[in-house]
Design a protein around this motif. Structure first.
Motif, PDB file in Angstrom:
ATOM      1  N   TRP A  13       0.909  -1.161  -0.171  1.00 42.19           N
ATOM      2  CA  TRP A  13      -0.238   0.184  -0.431  1.00 42.19           C
ATOM      3  C   TRP A  13       0.831   0.728  -0.033  1.00 42.19           C
ATOM      4  N   ILE A  14       1.684   0.902   0.887  1.00 43.59           N
ATOM      5  CA  ILE A  14       2.872   2.353   1.338  1.00 43.59           C
ATOM      6  C   ILE A  14       3.730   2.644  -0.336  1.00 43.59           C
ATOM      7  N   ILE A  15       3.996   1.461  -1.319  1.00 42.64           N
ATOM      8  CA  ILE A  15       4.662   1.757  -2.841  1.00 42.64           C
ATOM      9  C   ILE A  15       3.909   1.788  -3.166  1.00 42.64           C
ATOM     10  N   GLY A  16       2.388   1.472  -3.725  1.00 39.53           N
ATOM     11  CA  GLY A  16       1.512   1.635  -4.570  1.00 39.53           C
ATOM     12  C   GLY A  16       0.668   3.176  -4.291  1.00 39.53           C
ATOM     13  N   SER A  17       0.679   3.554  -2.847  1.00 38.61           N
ATOM     14  CA  SER A  17       0.431   5.442  -2.908  1.00 38.61           C
ATOM     15  C   SER A  17       1.299   6.173  -2.964  1.00 38.61           C
ATOM     16  N   ASN A  18       2.507   5.755  -2.354  1.00 37.98           N
ATOM     17  CA  ASN A  18       3.405   6.848  -3.605  1.00 37.98           C
ATOM     18  C   ASN A  18       3.767   6.858  -4.960  1.00 37.98           C
ATOM     19  N   LEU A  19       3.760   5.361  -5.432  1.00 36.02           N
ATOM     20  CA  LEU A  19       3.714   5.522  -6.385  1.00 36.02           C
ATOM     21  C   LEU A  19       2.920   6.381  -7.878  1.00 36.02           C
ATOM     22  N   LEU A  53       3.615   9.637  -7.519  1.00 34.06           N
ATOM     23  CA  LEU A  53       5.088  10.456  -8.371  1.00 34.06           C
ATOM     24  C   LEU A  53       4.113  10.561  -9.950  1.00 34.06           C
ATOM     25  N   LEU A  54       3.666   9.091 -10.174  1.00 35.94           N
ATOM     26  CA  LEU A  54       2.533   9.437 -11.698  1.00 35.94           C
ATOM     27  C   LEU A  54       1.829  10.782 -11.696  1.00 35.94           C
ATOM     28  N   LEU A  55       1.268  11.245 -10.449  1.00 30.28           N
ATOM     29  CA  LEU A  55       0.032  12.080 -10.718  1.00 30.28           C
ATOM     30  C   LEU A  55       1.132  13.484 -10.578  1.00 30.28           C
ATOM     31  N   ILE A  56       2.069  14.118  -9.562  1.00 31.47           N
ATOM     32  CA  ILE A  56       2.899  15.074 -10.364  1.00 31.47           C
ATOM     33  C   ILE A  56       3.933  15.254 -11.639  1.00 31.47           C
ATOM     34  N   ALA A  57       4.014  13.922 -12.584  1.00 30.54           N
ATOM     35  CA  ALA A  57       4.356  14.038 -13.351  1.00 30.54           C
ATOM     36  C   ALA A  57       3.789  14.341 -14.500  1.00 30.54           C
ATOM     37  N   GLY A  58       2.517  13.996 -13.741  1.00 24.08           N
ATOM     38  CA  GLY A  58       0.771  14.137 -14.621  1.00 24.08           C
ATOM     39  C   GLY A  58       0.969  15.942 -15.021  1.00 24.08           C
TER      40      GLY A  58
END
Length: 91
Positions: free
Chosen positions: A26-32, A35-40
């Motif tokens: 869950w921690i890895i998934g939420s961080n991912l 990161l995808l949201l910020i990159a977008g």
């Protein structure tokens, strides 16, 4: 009767299984996702900025084509003046 968590039992456990390893996904998934949201967002801002720069170049190219058409006699002075006014007013 031994509950292992004192008088409140599992009340303050909140369902977090710290020892099971499930929370790491869950921690890895939420961080991912973050990161995808910020990159977008960064990509969207980059496209907006880059798109605005490209409009000036296409307008300059259109003016050059218009000058060549006027010089070769394809269009008259009235049409040339009208189109130049349109192209330069959009900048």
């Amino acid at each position: 009767m031994d509950m292992g968590y004192g008088m409140m039992g599992h009340m303050f456990d909140y369902g977090y299984n710290y020892g099971s390893g499930q929370n790491w996904w869950w921690i890895i998934g939420s961080n991912l996702v973050n990161l995808l949201l910020i990159a977008g967002i960064i990509f969207f801002i980059y496209k907006l900025v880059k798109g605005n720069r490209g409009q000036g170049k296409s307008s300059d190219q259109a003016i050059e084509i218009l000058k060549k058409r006027y010089a070769s006699g394809e269009i008259d002075e009235e049409e040339y003046s009208r189109k130049i006014k349109i192209l330069t007013s959009s900048k």
